[in-house]
Motif scaffolding. Structure first.
Motif, PDB file in Angstrom:
ATOM      1  N   UNK A 156       0.497  -1.232  -0.013  1.00 54.48           N
ATOM      2  CA  UNK A 156      -0.039   0.161   0.046  1.00 54.48           C
ATOM      3  C   UNK A 156       0.570   1.309  -0.045  1.00 54.48           C
ATOM      4  N   UNK A 157       1.975   1.472  -0.790  1.00 54.48           N
ATOM      5  CA  UNK A 157       2.671   2.300  -0.740  1.00 54.48           C
ATOM      6  C   UNK A 157       2.890   3.128  -2.198  1.00 54.48           C
ATOM      7  N   UNK A 158       2.876   2.243  -3.266  1.00 50.21           N
ATOM      8  CA  UNK A 158       3.166   2.972  -4.496  1.00 50.21           C
ATOM      9  C   UNK A 158       2.263   3.859  -5.006  1.00 50.21           C
ATOM     10  N   UNK A 159       1.133   3.829  -4.422  1.00 52.08           N
ATOM     11  CA  UNK A 159       0.047   4.982  -4.760  1.00 52.08           C
ATOM     12  C   UNK A 159       0.444   6.185  -4.224  1.00 52.08           C
ATOM     13  N   UNK A 160       1.403   6.255  -3.170  1.00 48.85           N
ATOM     14  CA  UNK A 160       1.819   7.463  -2.641  1.00 48.85           C
ATOM     15  C   UNK A 160       2.855   8.006  -3.562  1.00 48.85           C
ATOM     16  N   UNK A 161       3.432   7.264  -4.379  1.00 45.40           N
ATOM     17  CA  UNK A 161       4.507   7.917  -5.027  1.00 45.40           C
ATOM     18  C   UNK A 161       3.965   8.524  -6.593  1.00 45.40           C
ATOM     19  N   UNK A 162       4.529   9.642  -6.775  1.00 40.82           N
ATOM     20  CA  UNK A 162       4.028  10.633  -8.050  1.00 40.82           C
ATOM     21  C   UNK A 162       4.430   9.830  -9.229  1.00 40.82           C
ATOM     22  N   UNK A 163       5.486   9.246  -9.217  1.00 33.89           N
ATOM     23  CA  UNK A 163       5.773   8.454 -10.564  1.00 33.89           C
ATOM     24  C   UNK A 163       5.858   7.115 -10.426  1.00 33.89           C
ATOM     25  N   UNK A 164       4.825   6.534 -10.939  1.00 36.58           N
ATOM     26  CA  UNK A 164       4.570   4.922 -10.690  1.00 36.58           C
ATOM     27  C   UNK A 164       5.484   4.109 -11.589  1.00 36.58           C
ATOM     28  N   UNK A 165       5.775   4.670 -13.034  1.00 37.46           N
ATOM     29  CA  UNK A 165       6.621   4.103 -13.714  1.00 37.46           C
ATOM     30  C   UNK A 165       8.120   3.766 -13.122  1.00 37.46           C
ATOM     31  N   UNK A 166       8.711   5.073 -12.457  1.00 37.83           N
ATOM     32  CA  UNK A 166       9.890   5.011 -11.882  1.00 37.83           C
ATOM     33  C   UNK A 166       9.825   3.960 -11.135  1.00 37.83           C
ATOM     34  N   UNK A 167       9.056   3.886 -10.179  1.00 39.92           N
ATOM     35  CA  UNK A 167       9.005   2.729  -9.089  1.00 39.92           C
ATOM     36  C   UNK A 167       9.310   1.415  -9.748  1.00 39.92           C
ATOM     37  N   UNK A 168       8.383   1.061 -10.429  1.00 41.66           N
ATOM     38  CA  UNK A 168       8.207  -0.171 -11.358  1.00 41.66           C
ATOM     39  C   UNK A 168       9.524  -0.232 -12.111  1.00 41.66           C
ATOM     40  N   UNK A 169      10.310   0.692 -12.775  1.00 36.93           N
ATOM     41  CA  UNK A 169      11.532   0.447 -13.449  1.00 36.93           C
ATOM     42  C   UNK A 169      12.698   0.260 -12.463  1.00 36.93           C
ATOM     43  N   UNK A 170      12.669   0.901 -11.224  1.00 36.45           N
ATOM     44  CA  UNK A 170      13.610   0.669 -10.413  1.00 36.45           C
ATOM     45  C   UNK A 170      13.344  -0.716  -9.692  1.00 36.45           C
ATOM     46  N   UNK A 171      12.417  -1.157  -9.349  1.00 36.75           N
ATOM     47  CA  UNK A 171      12.166  -2.632  -9.000  1.00 36.75           C
ATOM     48  C   UNK A 171      12.766  -3.592 -10.095  1.00 36.75           C
ATOM     49  N   UNK A 172      12.459  -3.340 -11.259  1.00 34.02           N
ATOM     50  CA  UNK A 172      13.045  -4.293 -12.227  1.00 34.02           C
ATOM     51  C   UNK A 172      14.391  -4.221 -12.180  1.00 34.02           C
ATOM     52  N   UNK A 173      14.975  -3.123 -12.132  1.00 39.40           N
ATOM     53  CA  UNK A 173      16.436  -3.006 -12.204  1.00 39.40           C
ATOM     54  C   UNK A 173      17.106  -3.846 -11.100  1.00 39.40           C
ATOM     55  N   UNK A 174      16.546  -3.724  -9.834  1.00 35.83           N
ATOM     56  CA  UNK A 174      17.356  -4.404  -8.598  1.00 35.83           C
ATOM     57  C   UNK A 174      17.002  -5.719  -8.429  1.00 35.83           C
ATOM     58  N   UNK A 175      15.859  -6.360  -9.203  1.00 36.69           N
ATOM     59  CA  UNK A 175      15.651  -7.591  -9.353  1.00 36.69           C
ATOM     60  C   UNK A 175      16.600  -8.474 -10.081  1.00 36.69           C
ATOM     61  N   UNK A 176      16.783  -9.654  -9.346  1.00 38.12           N
ATOM     62  CA  UNK A 176      17.590 -10.719 -10.379  1.00 38.12           C
ATOM     63  C   UNK A 176      16.751 -11.233 -11.310  1.00 38.12           C
ATOM     64  N   UNK A 177      17.324 -11.681 -12.441  1.00 37.23           N
ATOM     65  CA  UNK A 177      16.651 -12.588 -13.623  1.00 37.23           C
ATOM     66  C   UNK A 177      15.733 -13.665 -13.088  1.00 37.23           C
ATOM     67  N   UNK A 178      14.586 -13.793 -13.341  1.00 35.38           N
ATOM     68  CA  UNK A 178      13.811 -14.656 -12.745  1.00 35.38           C
ATOM     69  C   UNK A 178      13.093 -14.041 -11.221  1.00 35.38           C
ATOM     70  N   UNK A 179      13.413 -13.052 -10.952  1.00 36.62           N
ATOM     71  CA  UNK A 179      12.975 -12.451  -9.741  1.00 36.62           C
ATOM     72  C   UNK A 179      11.545 -11.988  -9.704  1.00 36.62           C
ATOM     73  N   UNK A 180      10.882 -11.615  -8.476  1.00 35.64           N
ATOM     74  CA  UNK A 180       9.543 -11.420  -8.486  1.00 35.64           C
ATOM     75  C   UNK A 180       9.196 -10.123  -7.740  1.00 35.64           C
TER      76      UNK A 180
END
Length: 363
Positions: A156-180
């Protein structure tokens, strides 16, 4: 101008969660306290070992505890007082690690204050948790490297971020291949009006920043994630006449999704998969999402996306995966992708099970 607006939202949210809210009961809606399914016994037991101050400062909207966590490295976006981090600390074990990041200094201080208490409570020789102050849109500024986590969670935190795309982009970056990325959040039935989006209290209550649910699918695709897998959904009630008049006919739902960082090498068409069992708490059956339930020893036809997810993720060793003839690709055709549709189906099932809507052993 956009950056200035984003900074203002960050400041107002920090004030709301750092100064105005002192406990869960101070919330004006149930958007941040909704849970959509029973809590497993192992999780209940783990929650009982979390310090009372940490629990009192908890403002999440779902239960972000995926399966198969032993020895995993987990990042919690918007970790707040650390409740979920201390819960997951017990489930990943001493060989795993949990990092919490939050922009609100007061929340991070509460979380850090209780590290020693929890490590002693859990019987760990050294801490397997850490808490950082920073922004989930800028994880690099906090020193978080590429391909470093098995799982990213958010409650219940991503809704508080002004830039949702940036949040998902950063999550994708720090995840290992196959990560969730496994996260609960608030979604809207339509794109919000400017009046709603600028309302300070509605921002703090997780509503003004709610994403139109279809936009999640678009952003996830743009970032590189697999199509979102809808896990659960529960209704949100406002209960404040003034706030209700501002949002109008827009509806809100709390929903949990799972996204995977699937390597191209894992994409090899549809498959037939058999769950081998062995996941703690899910030995006989794994309810993966609203569309796929895997029973131990039962062959299930899956599309190319699900086959790739299982093949590349931490679930690979729990399944026998063979080539199959399921429809190629992944689309919403025949699947439940709309959290509001899932909500309606769940509501329709309750009276059918028991007249009072509560399903006991006699049903």
């Amino acid at each position: 101008m956009a950056a200035t607006c984003g900074e203002q939202i960050h400041r107002e949210v920090q004030d709301y969660y750092g100064k105005e809210l002192q406990k869960t009961e101070d919330l004006k809606t149930n958007a941040c306290i909704t849970s959509s399914k029973p809590v497993p016994k192992a999780v209940r037991n783990a929650l009982e070992r979390v310090h009372e101050e940490v629990v009192a400062k908890y403002y999440g909207c779902g239960l972000v505890v995926p399966e198969c966590l032993a020895s995993c490295w987990i990042l919690d976006l918007g970790s707040g007082s650390g409740r979920d981090c201390y819960l997951l600390s017990q489930l990943v074990g001493e060989q795993g690690h949990v990092t919490g990041i939050d922009m609100t200094e007061g929340q991070v201080e509460v979380a850090k204050k209780h590290i020693a208490y929890h490590m002693e409570k859990f019987g760990y020789q050294k801490p397997n948790v850490e808490f950082l102050q920073g922004y989930m849109e800028k994880l690099g500024d906090a020193g978080l490297a590429d391909n470093s986590y098995d799982i990213v969670i958010s409650n219940c935190v991503i809704n508080l971020a002004p830039d949702k795309r940036a949040v998902l982009q950063e999550a994708y970056r720090v995840l290992k291949p196959g990560g969730e990325m496994y996260f609960s959040d608030v979604y809207a039935s339509q794109r919000l009006s400017e009046t709603t989006r600028k309302h300070r209290v509605l921002w703090g209550e997780c509503l003004a920043g709610a994403l139109y649910w279809k936009d999640l699918y678009r952003i996830a695709d743009e970032v590189g994630f697999s199509p979102p897998c809808l896990v659960t959904a529960s209704s949100i009630s406002i209960g404040d006449k003034e706030l209700e008049s501002i949002v109008g006919d827009c509806r809100f739902v709390s929903a949990t999704f799972r996204l995977f960082k699937v390597p191209g090498s894992s994409r090899a068409g549809p498959g037939q998969v058999t769950y081998n069992g062995g996941i703690v708490g899910h030995e006989r059956e794994l309810v993966f999402d609203a569309n796929f339930t895997f029973k131990k020893g039962e062959v299930v036809d899956v599309d190319a996306e699900m086959a790739a997810i299982l093949r590349s993720s931490r679930f690979a060793e729990k399944f026998l995966i063979q080539p199959g003839a399921a429809p190629q690709g992944c689309s919403c055709k025949g699947k439940i992708c709309d959290p509001f549709q899932l909500l309606e189906q769940l509501a329709a099932l309750r009276p059918a099970c028991c007249p009072g809507g509560s399903c006991g052993p006699s049903c």
